[in-house]
Design a protein around this motif. Structure first.
Motif, PDB file in Angstrom:
ATOM      1  N   LEU A  23       0.844  -1.193   0.000  1.00 24.08           N
ATOM      2  CA  LEU A  23       0.000   0.000   0.000  1.00 24.08           C
ATOM      3  C   LEU A  23       0.875   1.238   0.000  1.00 24.08           C
ATOM      4  CD1 LEU A  23      -2.599  -0.813   2.822  1.00 24.08           C
ATOM      5  CD2 LEU A  23      -2.960  -0.963   0.362  1.00 24.08           C
ATOM      6  N   VAL A  24       0.399   2.293  -0.671  1.00 24.21           N
ATOM      7  CA  VAL A  24       1.043   3.596  -0.580  1.00 24.21           C
ATOM      8  C   VAL A  24       0.041   4.543   0.071  1.00 24.21           C
ATOM      9  CG1 VAL A  24       0.370   4.338  -2.918  1.00 24.21           C
ATOM     10  CG2 VAL A  24       2.330   5.400  -1.794  1.00 24.21           C
ATOM     11  N   ILE A  42      -0.722   7.422  -8.483  1.00 23.35           N
ATOM     12  CA  ILE A  42      -0.482   6.099  -9.062  1.00 23.35           C
ATOM     13  C   ILE A  42      -1.077   6.130 -10.460  1.00 23.35           C
ATOM     14  CG2 ILE A  42      -0.969   3.627  -8.966  1.00 23.35           C
ATOM     15  CD1 ILE A  42      -1.153   3.844  -5.958  1.00 23.35           C
ATOM     16  N   ASN A  43      -0.235   5.881 -11.453  1.00 21.00           N
ATOM     17  CA  ASN A  43      -0.672   5.887 -12.855  1.00 21.00           C
ATOM     18  C   ASN A  43      -1.463   7.165 -13.168  1.00 21.00           C
ATOM     19  OD1 ASN A  43       0.505   3.316 -13.118  1.00 21.00           O
ATOM     20  ND2 ASN A  43      -1.366   2.345 -12.408  1.00 21.00           N
ATOM     21  N   SER A  44      -0.910   8.306 -12.761  1.00 19.52           N
ATOM     22  CA  SER A  44      -1.450   9.655 -13.001  1.00 19.52           C
ATOM     23  C   SER A  44      -2.715   9.971 -12.222  1.00 19.52           C
ATOM     24  CB  SER A  44      -1.701   9.879 -14.499  1.00 19.52           C
ATOM     25  OG  SER A  44      -0.504   9.733 -15.217  1.00 19.52           O
ATOM     26  N   ARG A  45      -3.124   9.116 -11.294  1.00 23.06           N
ATOM     27  CA  ARG A  45      -4.333   9.326 -10.497  1.00 23.06           C
ATOM     28  C   ARG A  45      -3.951   9.685  -9.068  1.00 23.06           C
ATOM     29  NH1 ARG A  45      -6.733   5.334  -7.936  1.00 23.06           N
ATOM     30  NH2 ARG A  45      -5.492   3.833  -9.089  1.00 23.06           N
ATOM     31  N   PRO A  46      -4.444  10.821  -8.542  1.00 24.79           N
ATOM     32  CA  PRO A  46      -4.098  11.191  -7.160  1.00 24.79           C
ATOM     33  C   PRO A  46      -4.680  10.181  -6.180  1.00 24.79           C
ATOM     34  CG  PRO A  46      -5.774  12.676  -8.036  1.00 24.79           C
ATOM     35  CD  PRO A  46      -5.368  11.780  -9.152  1.00 24.79           C
ATOM     36  N   GLY A  86       4.320  -2.991 -11.703  1.00 27.73           N
ATOM     37  CA  GLY A  86       4.379  -2.145 -12.887  1.00 27.73           C
ATOM     38  C   GLY A  86       3.715  -0.785 -12.731  1.00 27.73           C
ATOM     39  N   ASP A  87       3.078  -0.524 -11.580  1.00 26.73           N
ATOM     40  CA  ASP A  87       2.448   0.782 -11.367  1.00 26.73           C
ATOM     41  C   ASP A  87       3.488   1.896 -11.401  1.00 26.73           C
ATOM     42  OD1 ASP A  87      -0.187   0.010 -11.161  1.00 26.73           O
ATOM     43  OD2 ASP A  87      -0.255   0.107  -8.973  1.00 26.73           O
ATOM     44  N   SER A  88       3.080   3.031 -11.940  1.00 27.79           N
ATOM     45  CA  SER A  88       3.894   4.240 -11.941  1.00 27.79           C
ATOM     46  C   SER A  88       3.487   5.063 -10.723  1.00 27.79           C
ATOM     47  CB  SER A  88       3.646   5.017 -13.230  1.00 27.79           C
ATOM     48  OG  SER A  88       4.307   6.259 -13.193  1.00 27.79           O
ATOM     49  N   VAL A  92       8.794   3.428 -10.720  1.00 28.73           N
ATOM     50  CA  VAL A  92       8.004   2.262 -11.112  1.00 28.73           C
ATOM     51  C   VAL A  92       8.109   1.231 -10.000  1.00 28.73           C
ATOM     52  CG1 VAL A  92       7.749   0.381 -12.789  1.00 28.73           C
ATOM     53  CG2 VAL A  92       8.289   2.694 -13.569  1.00 28.73           C
ATOM     54  N   PHE A  93       6.967   0.706  -9.578  1.00 26.64           N
ATOM     55  CA  PHE A  93       6.893  -0.305  -8.535  1.00 26.64           C
ATOM     56  C   PHE A  93       7.013  -1.681  -9.185  1.00 26.64           C
ATOM     57  CE2 PHE A  93       4.372  -3.305  -6.023  1.00 26.64           C
ATOM     58  CZ  PHE A  93       5.001  -3.200  -4.799  1.00 26.64           C
ATOM     59  N   GLU A  94       7.972  -2.487  -8.723  1.00 30.72           N
ATOM     60  CA  GLU A  94       8.179  -3.828  -9.265  1.00 30.72           C
ATOM     61  C   GLU A  94       8.187  -4.853  -8.144  1.00 30.72           C
ATOM     62  OE1 GLU A  94      11.716  -4.093 -11.634  1.00 30.72           O
ATOM     63  OE2 GLU A  94      11.108  -2.463 -12.966  1.00 30.72           O
ATOM     64  N   LEU A  95       7.333  -5.856  -8.248  1.00 27.90           N
ATOM     65  CA  LEU A  95       7.356  -6.974  -7.302  1.00 27.90           C
ATOM     66  C   LEU A  95       8.542  -7.864  -7.621  1.00 27.90           C
ATOM     67  CD1 LEU A  95       3.586  -7.952  -7.160  1.00 27.90           C
ATOM     68  CD2 LEU A  95       4.946  -6.894  -5.354  1.00 27.90           C
ATOM     69  N   MET A  96       9.118  -8.471  -6.598  1.00 28.11           N
ATOM     70  CA  MET A  96      10.275  -9.340  -6.775  1.00 28.11           C
ATOM     71  C   MET A  96       9.981 -10.706  -6.157  1.00 28.11           C
ATOM     72  SD  MET A  96      12.266  -7.101  -8.166  1.00 28.11           S
ATOM     73  CE  MET A  96      13.897  -7.789  -8.120  1.00 28.11           C
ATOM     74  N   THR A  97      10.577 -11.743  -6.715  1.00 25.09           N
ATOM     75  CA  THR A  97      10.469 -13.055  -6.095  1.00 25.09           C
ATOM     76  C   THR A  97      11.442 -13.094  -4.924  1.00 25.09           C
ATOM     77  OG1 THR A  97      12.200 -14.030  -7.443  1.00 25.09           O
ATOM     78  CG2 THR A  97       9.942 -14.133  -8.321  1.00 25.09           C
ATOM     79  N   GLU A  98      11.383 -14.142  -4.138  1.00 19.73           N
ATOM     80  CA  GLU A  98      12.298 -14.269  -3.007  1.00 19.73           C
ATOM     81  C   GLU A  98      13.745 -14.325  -3.475  1.00 19.73           C
ATOM     82  OE1 GLU A  98       9.401 -15.941  -3.253  1.00 19.73           O
ATOM     83  OE2 GLU A  98       8.400 -14.912  -1.603  1.00 19.73           O
ATOM     84  N   ALA A  99      13.983 -14.798  -4.700  1.00 24.40           N
ATOM     85  CA  ALA A  99      15.338 -14.883  -5.229  1.00 24.40           C
ATOM     86  C   ALA A  99      15.834 -13.541  -5.762  1.00 24.40           C
ATOM     87  CB  ALA A  99      15.401 -15.935  -6.344  1.00 24.40           C
TER      88      ALA A  99
END
Length: 144
Positions: free
Chosen positions: A58-59, A70-74, A83-85, A94-101
Protein backbone atom coordinates in the motif's frame (compact mmCIF):
# COMPACT_ATOMS: atom_id res chain seq x y z
CA UNK A 1 6.69 -10.19 -1.11
CA UNK A 2 9.80 -8.11 -1.71
CA UNK A 3 9.62 -5.29 -4.21
CA UNK A 4 11.60 -2.32 -5.48
CA UNK A 5 11.05 1.19 -6.73
CA UNK A 6 12.93 2.18 -9.88
CA UNK A 7 13.31 5.91 -10.56
CA UNK A 8 12.46 6.57 -14.21
CA UNK A 9 12.10 10.37 -14.28
CA UNK A 10 12.95 13.42 -12.20
CA UNK A 11 16.31 12.39 -10.73
CA UNK A 12 19.76 13.16 -12.14
CA UNK A 13 20.77 9.51 -12.19
CA UNK A 14 18.92 6.17 -12.22
CA UNK A 15 18.15 4.84 -8.74
CA UNK A 16 16.64 1.65 -7.34
CA UNK A 17 15.18 1.38 -3.86
CA UNK A 18 14.74 -2.18 -2.54
CA UNK A 19 11.67 -2.87 -0.39
CA UNK A 20 11.66 -5.84 1.97
CA UNK A 21 8.35 -7.49 2.82
CA UNK A 22 8.25 -6.34 6.44
CA UNK A 23 7.25 -3.11 8.10
CA UNK A 24 6.83 0.16 6.28
CA UNK A 25 8.99 2.79 4.62
CA UNK A 26 8.70 6.55 4.92
CA UNK A 27 9.58 8.18 1.59
CA UNK A 28 10.61 11.81 1.42
CA UNK A 29 13.29 14.46 1.10
CA UNK A 30 14.24 14.40 4.80
CA UNK A 31 17.42 12.62 5.87
CA UNK A 32 15.19 10.90 8.45
CA UNK A 33 13.12 9.17 5.74
CA UNK A 34 13.72 5.47 5.08
CA UNK A 35 13.91 6.22 1.35
CA UNK A 36 15.46 9.63 0.72
CA UNK A 37 14.61 11.32 -2.58
CA UNK A 38 16.54 14.57 -2.92
CA UNK A 39 14.25 16.59 -5.15
CA UNK A 40 12.61 19.95 -4.33
CA UNK A 41 9.16 18.75 -5.47
CA UNK A 42 9.22 15.84 -2.99
CA UNK A 43 8.04 16.73 0.52
CA UNK A 44 10.22 16.02 3.55
CA UNK A 45 7.62 13.41 4.56
CA UNK A 46 5.87 12.54 1.30
CA UNK A 47 4.35 9.06 1.52
CA UNK A 48 4.55 5.74 3.31
CA UNK A 49 4.89 2.32 1.67
CA UNK A 50 3.63 -0.63 3.70
CA UNK A 51 3.63 -4.34 3.05
CA UNK A 52 0.48 -5.92 4.47
CA UNK A 53 -0.25 -9.64 4.62
CA UNK A 54 -0.41 -11.59 2.39
CA UNK A 55 2.31 -9.73 0.47
CA UNK A 56 0.29 -6.75 -0.75
CA UNK A 57 1.79 -3.25 -0.83
CA UNK A 58 0.00 0.00 0.00
CA UNK A 59 1.04 3.60 -0.58
CA UNK A 60 -0.29 6.34 1.71
CA UNK A 61 0.23 10.05 1.15
CA UNK A 62 1.26 11.56 4.49
CA UNK A 63 0.31 15.18 3.79
CA UNK A 64 2.68 15.95 0.94
CA UNK A 65 2.58 19.35 -0.78
CA UNK A 66 2.60 18.07 -4.37
CA UNK A 67 0.58 14.88 -3.97
CA UNK A 68 1.09 11.17 -4.52
CA UNK A 69 -0.12 9.67 -7.80
CA UNK A 70 -0.48 6.10 -9.06
CA UNK A 71 -0.67 5.89 -12.86
CA UNK A 72 -1.45 9.66 -13.00
CA UNK A 73 -4.33 9.33 -10.50
CA UNK A 74 -4.10 11.19 -7.16
CA UNK A 75 -4.34 8.87 -4.16
CA UNK A 76 -4.48 9.10 -0.39
CA UNK A 77 -4.17 5.35 0.39
CA UNK A 78 -4.12 2.84 -2.43
CA UNK A 79 -2.77 -0.66 -3.16
CA UNK A 80 0.19 -0.92 -5.54
CA UNK A 81 0.35 -3.45 -8.36
CA UNK A 82 3.41 -4.70 -10.23
CA UNK A 83 4.38 -2.15 -12.89
CA UNK A 84 2.45 0.78 -11.37
CA UNK A 85 3.89 4.24 -11.94
CA UNK A 86 4.22 6.12 -8.64
CA UNK A 87 4.69 9.89 -8.97
CA UNK A 88 5.87 11.99 -6.04
CA UNK A 89 6.02 15.62 -7.08
CA UNK A 90 8.05 15.57 -10.31
CA UNK A 91 9.77 12.24 -9.57
CA UNK A 92 8.40 9.09 -11.21
CA UNK A 93 9.13 5.64 -9.79
CA UNK A 94 8.00 2.26 -11.11
CA UNK A 95 6.89 -0.30 -8.54
CA UNK A 96 8.18 -3.83 -9.26
CA UNK A 97 7.36 -6.97 -7.30
CA UNK A 98 10.27 -9.34 -6.77
CA UNK A 99 10.47 -13.05 -6.10
CA UNK A 100 12.30 -14.27 -3.01
CA UNK A 101 15.34 -14.88 -5.23
CA UNK A 102 15.39 -11.20 -6.21
CA UNK A 103 14.14 -11.58 -9.78
CA UNK A 104 11.06 -9.72 -11.00
CA UNK A 105 7.87 -11.69 -10.37
CA UNK A 106 6.55 -13.45 -13.46
CA UNK A 107 2.92 -12.92 -14.34
CA UNK A 108 0.74 -15.51 -16.08
CA UNK A 109 -2.34 -14.52 -18.00
CA UNK A 110 -4.92 -17.29 -18.02
CA UNK A 111 -8.03 -17.41 -20.25
CA UNK A 112 -11.17 -16.48 -18.38
CA UNK A 113 -13.56 -19.30 -17.49
CA UNK A 114 -16.82 -18.59 -19.34
CA UNK A 115 -18.71 -19.30 -16.08
CA UNK A 116 -16.82 -16.57 -14.17
CA UNK A 117 -18.75 -13.40 -13.47
CA UNK A 118 -15.59 -11.27 -13.58
CA UNK A 119 -15.38 -8.58 -16.21
CA UNK A 120 -12.66 -9.09 -18.80
CA UNK A 121 -11.27 -11.91 -20.88
CA UNK A 122 -8.41 -13.08 -18.72
CA UNK A 123 -7.17 -13.56 -15.19
CA UNK A 124 -3.72 -12.42 -14.07
CA UNK A 125 -1.89 -14.44 -11.44
CA UNK A 126 1.55 -14.17 -9.95
CA UNK A 127 3.94 -17.06 -10.50
CA UNK A 128 6.51 -18.16 -7.94
CA UNK A 129 10.03 -19.44 -8.71
CA UNK A 130 9.86 -22.76 -10.52
CA UNK A 131 6.25 -22.39 -11.67
CA UNK A 132 7.26 -20.61 -14.88
CA UNK A 133 9.63 -23.43 -15.80
CA UNK A 134 6.96 -26.06 -15.07
CA UNK A 135 4.38 -24.18 -17.14
CA UNK A 136 6.83 -23.79 -20.01
CA UNK A 137 7.72 -27.50 -19.91
CA UNK A 138 4.04 -28.49 -19.91
CA UNK A 139 3.33 -26.21 -22.88
CA UNK A 140 6.30 -27.65 -24.76
CA UNK A 141 5.03 -31.21 -24.16
CA UNK A 142 1.57 -30.27 -25.48
CA UNK A 143 3.03 -28.70 -28.64
CA UNK A 144 5.39 -31.63 -29.36
Amino acid sequence: MNAKLVATAGLDQPREFPLRAWGSYLVGRSHRADIVIKHPSVSRRHCKLSCVPPGKWLVTDVGSSNGTFINSRPVSTEPLADGDSLRLGHVTLVFELMTEAGAPALIAVEPRDPGDSDVGDSRVTEMRDGEAEALSAAATRRVS
